[in-house]
Structure formats: C-alpha cells, structure tokens
Design a protein around this motif. Structure first.
Motif, PDB file in Angstrom:
ATOM      1  N   ASP A  71       0.880  -1.164   0.000  1.00  0.00           N
ATOM      2  CA  ASP A  71       0.000   0.000   0.000  1.00  0.00           C
ATOM      3  C   ASP A  71       0.913   1.207   0.000  1.00  0.00           C
ATOM      4  O   ASP A  71       1.724   1.378   0.912  1.00  0.00           O
ATOM      5  CB  ASP A  71      -0.906   0.013   1.234  1.00  0.00           C
ATOM      6  N   ILE A  72       0.795   2.045  -1.025  1.00  0.00           N
ATOM      7  CA  ILE A  72       1.722   3.160  -1.203  1.00  0.00           C
ATOM      8  C   ILE A  72       0.947   4.452  -1.437  1.00  0.00           C
ATOM      9  O   ILE A  72      -0.230   4.420  -1.795  1.00  0.00           O
ATOM     10  CB  ILE A  72       2.694   2.901  -2.367  1.00  0.00           C
ATOM     11  N   ALA A  73       1.621   5.567  -1.222  1.00  0.00           N
ATOM     12  CA  ALA A  73       1.029   6.876  -1.463  1.00  0.00           C
ATOM     13  C   ALA A  73       2.015   7.696  -2.272  1.00  0.00           C
ATOM     14  O   ALA A  73       3.209   7.718  -1.980  1.00  0.00           O
ATOM     15  CB  ALA A  73       0.706   7.580  -0.150  1.00  0.00           C
ATOM     16  N   GLY A  74       1.503   8.335  -3.312  1.00  0.00           N
ATOM     17  CA  GLY A  74       2.369   9.150  -4.149  1.00  0.00           C
ATOM     18  C   GLY A  74       1.551   9.968  -5.130  1.00  0.00           C
ATOM     19  O   GLY A  74       0.318   9.926  -5.126  1.00  0.00           O
ATOM     20  N   GLY A  75       2.238  10.670  -5.976  1.00  0.00           N
ATOM     21  CA  GLY A  75       1.599  11.516  -6.972  1.00  0.00           C
ATOM     22  C   GLY A  75       0.964  10.712  -8.092  1.00  0.00           C
ATOM     23  O   GLY A  75       0.950   9.481  -8.081  1.00  0.00           O
ATOM     24  N   ALA A  76       0.461  11.432  -9.074  1.00  0.00           N
ATOM     25  CA  ALA A  76      -0.240  10.805 -10.192  1.00  0.00           C
ATOM     26  C   ALA A  76       0.678   9.931 -11.044  1.00  0.00           C
ATOM     27  O   ALA A  76       0.215   9.014 -11.715  1.00  0.00           O
ATOM     28  CB  ALA A  76      -0.889  11.872 -11.060  1.00  0.00           C
ATOM     29  N   ASP A  77       1.976  10.178 -11.010  1.00  0.00           N
ATOM     30  CA  ASP A  77       2.912   9.405 -11.824  1.00  0.00           C
ATOM     31  C   ASP A  77       3.510   8.220 -11.082  1.00  0.00           C
ATOM     32  O   ASP A  77       4.425   7.559 -11.587  1.00  0.00           O
ATOM     33  CB  ASP A  77       4.033  10.315 -12.318  1.00  0.00           C
ATOM     34  N   THR A  78       2.991   7.877  -9.923  1.00  0.00           N
ATOM     35  CA  THR A  78       3.562   6.812  -9.100  1.00  0.00           C
ATOM     36  C   THR A  78       3.550   5.464  -9.812  1.00  0.00           C
ATOM     37  O   THR A  78       4.548   4.750  -9.816  1.00  0.00           O
ATOM     38  CB  THR A  78       2.809   6.712  -7.759  1.00  0.00           C
ATOM     39  N   ALA A  79       2.436   5.099 -10.413  1.00  0.00           N
ATOM     40  CA  ALA A  79       2.335   3.797 -11.075  1.00  0.00           C
ATOM     41  C   ALA A  79       3.327   3.691 -12.228  1.00  0.00           C
ATOM     42  O   ALA A  79       4.007   2.676 -12.393  1.00  0.00           O
ATOM     43  CB  ALA A  79       0.913   3.566 -11.572  1.00  0.00           C
ATOM     44  N   ALA A  80       3.441   4.740 -13.012  1.00  0.00           N
ATOM     45  CA  ALA A  80       4.380   4.739 -14.137  1.00  0.00           C
ATOM     46  C   ALA A  80       5.825   4.679 -13.651  1.00  0.00           C
ATOM     47  O   ALA A  80       6.654   3.981 -14.247  1.00  0.00           O
ATOM     48  CB  ALA A  80       4.168   5.971 -15.004  1.00  0.00           C
ATOM     49  N   ARG A  81       6.131   5.380 -12.573  1.00  0.00           N
ATOM     50  CA  ARG A  81       7.495   5.357 -12.037  1.00  0.00           C
ATOM     51  C   ARG A  81       7.857   3.970 -11.515  1.00  0.00           C
ATOM     52  O   ARG A  81       8.973   3.490 -11.738  1.00  0.00           O
ATOM     53  CB  ARG A  81       7.639   6.395 -10.920  1.00  0.00           C
ATOM     54  N   LEU A  82       6.929   3.314 -10.818  1.00  0.00           N
ATOM     55  CA  LEU A  82       7.194   1.957 -10.318  1.00  0.00           C
ATOM     56  C   LEU A  82       7.394   0.977 -11.471  1.00  0.00           C
ATOM     57  O   LEU A  82       8.318   0.167 -11.455  1.00  0.00           O
ATOM     58  CB  LEU A  82       6.039   1.472  -9.447  1.00  0.00           C
ATOM     59  N   GLN A  83       6.529   1.054 -12.438  1.00  0.00           N
ATOM     60  CA  GLN A  83       6.623   0.148 -13.582  1.00  0.00           C
ATOM     61  C   GLN A  83       7.942   0.347 -14.324  1.00  0.00           C
ATOM     62  O   GLN A  83       8.603  -0.619 -14.692  1.00  0.00           O
ATOM     63  CB  GLN A  83       5.447   0.349 -14.516  1.00  0.00           C
ATOM     64  N   ASP A  84       8.334   1.581 -14.520  1.00  0.00           N
ATOM     65  CA  ASP A  84       9.579   1.875 -15.215  1.00  0.00           C
ATOM     66  C   ASP A  84      10.787   1.426 -14.398  1.00  0.00           C
ATOM     67  O   ASP A  84      11.752   0.898 -14.948  1.00  0.00           O
ATOM     68  CB  ASP A  84       9.667   3.370 -15.512  1.00  0.00           C
ATOM     69  N   HIS A  85      10.722   1.603 -13.082  1.00  0.00           N
ATOM     70  CA  HIS A  85      11.855   1.249 -12.229  1.00  0.00           C
ATOM     71  C   HIS A  85      12.064  -0.264 -12.164  1.00  0.00           C
ATOM     72  O   HIS A  85      13.190  -0.748 -12.219  1.00  0.00           O
ATOM     73  CB  HIS A  85      11.649   1.806 -10.818  1.00  0.00           C
ATOM     74  N   PHE A  86      10.988  -1.028 -12.034  1.00  0.00           N
ATOM     75  CA  PHE A  86      11.096  -2.479 -11.874  1.00  0.00           C
ATOM     76  C   PHE A  86      11.046  -3.251 -13.188  1.00  0.00           C
ATOM     77  O   PHE A  86      11.092  -4.469 -13.199  1.00  0.00           O
ATOM     78  CB  PHE A  86      10.004  -2.994 -10.942  1.00  0.00           C
ATOM     79  N   ARG A  87      10.975  -2.549 -14.307  1.00  0.00           N
ATOM     80  CA  ARG A  87      10.859  -3.190 -15.617  1.00  0.00           C
ATOM     81  C   ARG A  87      12.012  -4.156 -15.899  1.00  0.00           C
ATOM     82  O   ARG A  87      11.806  -5.252 -16.421  1.00  0.00           O
ATOM     83  CB  ARG A  87      10.794  -2.103 -16.687  1.00  0.00           C
ATOM     84  N   LEU A  88      13.222  -3.780 -15.549  1.00  0.00           N
ATOM     85  CA  LEU A  88      14.389  -4.616 -15.844  1.00  0.00           C
ATOM     86  C   LEU A  88      14.944  -5.323 -14.613  1.00  0.00           C
ATOM     87  O   LEU A  88      15.995  -5.929 -14.685  1.00  0.00           O
ATOM     88  CB  LEU A  88      15.488  -3.742 -16.479  1.00  0.00           C
ATOM     89  N   ASN A  89      14.248  -5.265 -13.497  1.00  0.00           N
ATOM     90  CA  ASN A  89      14.695  -5.931 -12.276  1.00  0.00           C
ATOM     91  C   ASN A  89      14.355  -7.419 -12.367  1.00  0.00           C
ATOM     92  O   ASN A  89      13.186  -7.776 -12.467  1.00  0.00           O
ATOM     93  CB  ASN A  89      14.011  -5.290 -11.065  1.00  0.00           C
ATOM     94  N   PRO A  90      15.368  -8.312 -12.316  1.00  0.00           N
ATOM     95  CA  PRO A  90      15.089  -9.742 -12.464  1.00  0.00           C
ATOM     96  C   PRO A  90      14.325 -10.349 -11.282  1.00  0.00           C
ATOM     97  O   PRO A  90      13.734 -11.415 -11.416  1.00  0.00           O
ATOM     98  CB  PRO A  90      16.474 -10.364 -12.604  1.00  0.00           C
ATOM     99  N   LEU A  91      14.334  -9.677 -10.135  1.00  0.00           N
ATOM    100  CA  LEU A  91      13.598 -10.186  -8.972  1.00  0.00           C
ATOM    101  C   LEU A  91      12.085 -10.049  -9.154  1.00  0.00           C
ATOM    102  O   LEU A  91      11.315 -10.883  -8.733  1.00  0.00           O
ATOM    103  CB  LEU A  91      14.047  -9.454  -7.709  1.00  0.00           C
ATOM    104  N   VAL A  92      11.662  -8.982  -9.829  1.00  0.00           N
ATOM    105  CA  VAL A  92      10.223  -8.723 -10.012  1.00  0.00           C
ATOM    106  C   VAL A  92       9.800  -9.398 -11.321  1.00  0.00           C
ATOM    107  O   VAL A  92      10.190  -8.980 -12.398  1.00  0.00           O
ATOM    108  CB  VAL A  92       9.929  -7.210 -10.043  1.00  0.00           C
ATOM    109  N   TYR A  93       8.990 -10.460 -11.178  1.00  0.00           N
ATOM    110  CA  TYR A  93       8.546 -11.202 -12.356  1.00  0.00           C
ATOM    111  C   TYR A  93       7.437 -10.440 -13.081  1.00  0.00           C
ATOM    112  O   TYR A  93       7.446 -10.326 -14.288  1.00  0.00           O
ATOM    113  CB  TYR A  93       8.067 -12.589 -11.922  1.00  0.00           C
ATOM    114  N   ARG A  94       6.462  -9.943 -12.334  1.00  0.00           N
ATOM    115  CA  ARG A  94       5.365  -9.156 -12.922  1.00  0.00           C
ATOM    116  C   ARG A  94       5.029  -8.029 -11.983  1.00  0.00           C
ATOM    117  O   ARG A  94       5.145  -8.092 -10.825  1.00  0.00           O
ATOM    118  CB  ARG A  94       4.100  -9.995 -13.108  1.00  0.00           C
TER     119      ARG A  94
END
Length: 94
Positions: A71-94
């Motif tokens: 459960d997180i709190a952030g601005g309107a771009d939070t979802a896009a920032r998370l997706q972009d950050h974890f896109r190439l992380n091998p630990l995060v499958y989806r």
C-alpha cells in the motif's frame, strides 16, 4: 502561488521470481520496500501474500511465484514510475 502536491493511495502487487536466491521471501519483500521508498514513494503497509500458483503460466519453468502487496502513497505518476523502475529488475517477475 504554490502548487499543492496531491498524494493518491495505490495498491501495488508484485510477483517475485526467487529462483536461485539465497534470501527468504520476507527479506526480499523488505528489500523491495526500501527500494520503493528510495524512489520518494511513501510505503504505508507491506504484506507478504506467500507463494501461489499462476492461473495462466507464461513460463513452464516458473509455475508459481511469491506475491507481495504494497500500500503506497504518491503523486499521479507513481504507477508509471514503479513500472519503469522495476521493468528490468530480475527479482520482479510481474
């Protein structure tokens, strides 16, 4: 006039690929919490949902994964920032 930063609440569910990792799932979930906080996103609650089978298997070598919900709190771009950050992380499958 200053702009007021509006924070929205979100639920982020991450599926972890723990193959070949020595750390347990709880430690990996805590490490991801620190990584999310380092992006400037406030983490309100963390829940390790455990290992679950996939309803639709995209990789036969990985029939299940460890689920973690944040459960997180952030601005309107939070979802896009998370997706972009974890896109190439091998630990995060989806």
């Amino acid at each position: 006039m200053t702009a007021i930063a509006i924070k929205n609440n979100y639920k982020a569910t991450l599926i972890l690929d723990t193959r070949g990792r020595e750390e347990n799932a709880d430690q990996l979930v805590a490490d991801l919490q620190k990584e999310i906080a380092s992006l400037g996103i406030e983490v309100l609650k963390v829940e390790n949902l455990g290992r679950r089978e996939f309803a639709r298997k995209t990789d036969p070598a990985l029939p299940a994964g460890n689920y973690a919900q944040y459960d997180i709190a952030g601005g309107a771009d939070t979802a896009a920032r998370l997706q972009d950050h974890f896109r190439l992380n091998p630990l995060v499958y989806r």
